[in-house]
Design a protein around this motif. Structure first.
Motif, PDB file in Angstrom:
ATOM      1  N   THR A 169       0.828  -1.209   0.000  1.00  0.00           N
ATOM      2  CA  THR A 169       0.000   0.000   0.000  1.00  0.00           C
ATOM      3  C   THR A 169       0.860   1.256   0.000  1.00  0.00           C
ATOM      4  O   THR A 169       0.623   2.198  -0.763  1.00  0.00           O
ATOM      5  N   LEU A 170       1.877   1.289   0.850  1.00  0.00           N
ATOM      6  CA  LEU A 170       2.752   2.452   0.917  1.00  0.00           C
ATOM      7  C   LEU A 170       3.521   2.642  -0.382  1.00  0.00           C
ATOM      8  O   LEU A 170       3.715   3.782  -0.858  1.00  0.00           O
ATOM      9  N   GLN A 171       3.972   1.524  -0.979  1.00  0.00           N
ATOM     10  CA  GLN A 171       4.705   1.621  -2.233  1.00  0.00           C
ATOM     11  C   GLN A 171       3.797   2.133  -3.348  1.00  0.00           C
ATOM     12  O   GLN A 171       4.225   2.950  -4.183  1.00  0.00           O
ATOM     13  N   ALA A 172       2.553   1.681  -3.351  1.00  0.00           N
ATOM     14  CA  ALA A 172       1.616   2.133  -4.376  1.00  0.00           C
ATOM     15  C   ALA A 172       1.330   3.627  -4.228  1.00  0.00           C
ATOM     16  O   ALA A 172       1.212   4.354  -5.224  1.00  0.00           O
ATOM     17  N   GLN A 173       1.217   4.099  -2.994  1.00  0.00           N
ATOM     18  CA  GLN A 173       1.004   5.539  -2.771  1.00  0.00           C
ATOM     19  C   GLN A 173       2.197   6.365  -3.252  1.00  0.00           C
ATOM     20  O   GLN A 173       2.034   7.452  -3.809  1.00  0.00           O
ATOM     21  N   ALA A 174       3.416   5.820  -3.031  1.00  0.00           N
ATOM     22  CA  ALA A 174       4.606   6.516  -3.519  1.00  0.00           C
ATOM     23  C   ALA A 174       4.637   6.565  -5.037  1.00  0.00           C
ATOM     24  O   ALA A 174       5.022   7.585  -5.643  1.00  0.00           O
ATOM     25  N   ASP A 175       4.208   5.478  -5.694  1.00  0.00           N
ATOM     26  CA  ASP A 175       4.164   5.475  -7.157  1.00  0.00           C
ATOM     27  C   ASP A 175       3.175   6.515  -7.687  1.00  0.00           C
ATOM     28  O   ASP A 175       3.434   7.180  -8.692  1.00  0.00           O
ATOM     29  N   VAL A 176       2.041   6.654  -6.979  1.00  0.00           N
ATOM     30  CA  VAL A 176       1.063   7.663  -7.383  1.00  0.00           C
ATOM     31  C   VAL A 176       1.667   9.061  -7.283  1.00  0.00           C
ATOM     32  O   VAL A 176       1.512   9.894  -8.181  1.00  0.00           O
ATOM     33  N   ALA A 177       2.383   9.343  -6.190  1.00  0.00           N
ATOM     34  CA  ALA A 177       2.998  10.658  -6.020  1.00  0.00           C
ATOM     35  C   ALA A 177       4.041  10.921  -7.111  1.00  0.00           C
ATOM     36  O   ALA A 177       4.129  12.038  -7.649  1.00  0.00           O
TER      37      ALA A 177
END
Length: 384
Positions: A145-153
């Protein structure tokens, strides 16, 4: 005949002897020369220095390509006035639009993966307390989840960068001023691995003039200020007059902006920057000019009309003084600068001296003259 010849000869001889023995004192006296004079009166005089300078633009912007691409169109007219924000060039936006579309697609994909990771994180969070899933599986879900949020940013930043690059395809004027010739033509590839200059914009109104003055002159002025001989003129009150190449005066007055804090090592001079209004664009950057700068005021200054100055064989300036007996005397002078049609006198005269201003060609040292309508003591204007 002989009786009359002797008396006639004696009469002629007597007349000749009478003519030879005539007394010179009975001759007609030479007429007294008439002159016009002026009485020297102390008055407040501005101390001006004529300095060489170069015209410089206060703001200069080199328009460059900020993205790589092919120039499609030049919008501006060369040599015209442009305003900040005016469109100057258009670079082919198609490749930049494609990069933006790609970045937006990558963002949507990362947002979908982030949504999926968030749902799995929420399910594992509810099951980990009942030991339905292991703590390791929950930690892995949380990390995804955290990695996916970083990819979005990261993809949002890529979209923003792509939008900026697309905007840079429309090249706009960064400042207002006059733009020169175009440095590229339509079809040119620009910004490919290096900065490509496209045009140059310079502000011309107001415009500045950088003056050069020696440190020796400045030191002499400071010594005079400290000794009380001169009074310093404030920066905002100093009168600045520009002299063109043809010797005429620029019609608009200038003002002194500042004096630099460092000395040019190669010349031993310091820069004084002045500013002039330039509505008609008569002053162009790079031009060499002369500027008359008022830097001090002598409250008890002495000056003489320029027409009263004579020079000896060595070129030393002098004036003709009239003493109490109306006799002429030559007086050497040390002259300073010029104000209108008058010379500032640094040494050689004192208040109350009377000098000849008209009739100099007939007056001779030691001779007595007649003062014809002597000029009264007048306060002469120091305005340029």
């Amino acid at each position: 005949m002989k009786k009359f010849f002797v008396p006639l000869c004696l009469s002629a001889l007597a007349l000749a002897l009478s003519a030879c023995g005539k007394n010179p004192a009975t001759e007609e006296k030479k007429p007294v020369v008439k002159v016009s004079t002026e009485v020297i009166v102390p008055q407040a005089l501005s101390i001006n220095n004529e300095l060489s300078g170069r015209v410089v633009a206060p703001r200069v912007a080199q328009v460059s390509a900020r993205v790589a691409g092919v120039v499609l169109k030049r919008v501006f007219e060369e040599g015209s006035e442009v305003k900040q924000g005016d469109v100057l060039f258009i670079i082919d936006p198609a490749p930049l639009q494609a990069e933006l579309d790609s970045a937006q697609a990558a963002l949507r994909k990362s947002e979908a993966l982030a949504f999926q990771a968030k749902l799995q994180d929420q399910r594992y969070s509810a099951l980990v307390d009942s030991n339905a899933v292991s703590r390791q599986d929950y930690d892995n879900a949380r990390a995804q989840t955290l990695q996916a949020q970083a990819d979005v940013a990261a993809n949002k930043a890529a979209v923003q960068r792509a939008k900026l690059n697309l905007g840079y395809a429309t090249v706009k004027a960064p400042i207002s001023g006059r733009i020169g010739r175009a440095l590229v033509t339509e079809g040119a590839l620009v910004g490919q691995g290096e900065v490509t200059p496209l045009a140059l914009i310079q502000q011309l109104d107001p415009i500045q003039v950088d003056l050069m003055q020696s440190t020796r002159d400045l030191d002499n002025l400071r010594d005079s200020f400290r000794a009380g001989e001169l009074q310093q003129v404030g920066k905002n009150q100093a009168r600045v007059t520009l002299i063109r190449d043809n010797g005429s005066f620029y019609p608009l007055p200038g003002k002194l902006l500042f004096t630099d804090v460092s000395v040019e090592p190669s010349t031993g001079q310091i820069i004084l920057r002045s500013e002039f209004a330039n509505p008609d664009r008569d002053l162009l950057p790079g031009s060499f000019v002369r500027v008359r700068l008022e830097q001090a005021v002598n409250k008890q200054g002495l000056s003489v009309p320029q027409r009263a100055i004579l020079r000896d064989s060595a070129g030393v300036p002098l004036v003709l003084l009239v003493d109490a007996e109306n006799r002429i005397k030559q007086q050497p002078l040390q002259l300073g600068g010029a104000i209108n049609d008058r010379w500032i006198v640094n040494d050689g005269l004192k208040a109350g001296d009377r000098i000849v201003i008209e009739g100099l060609q007939h007056a001779r040292p030691g001779e007595q003259v007649q003062i014809d309508d002597p000029t009264p003591p007048l306060a002469h204007s120091t305005d340029r």
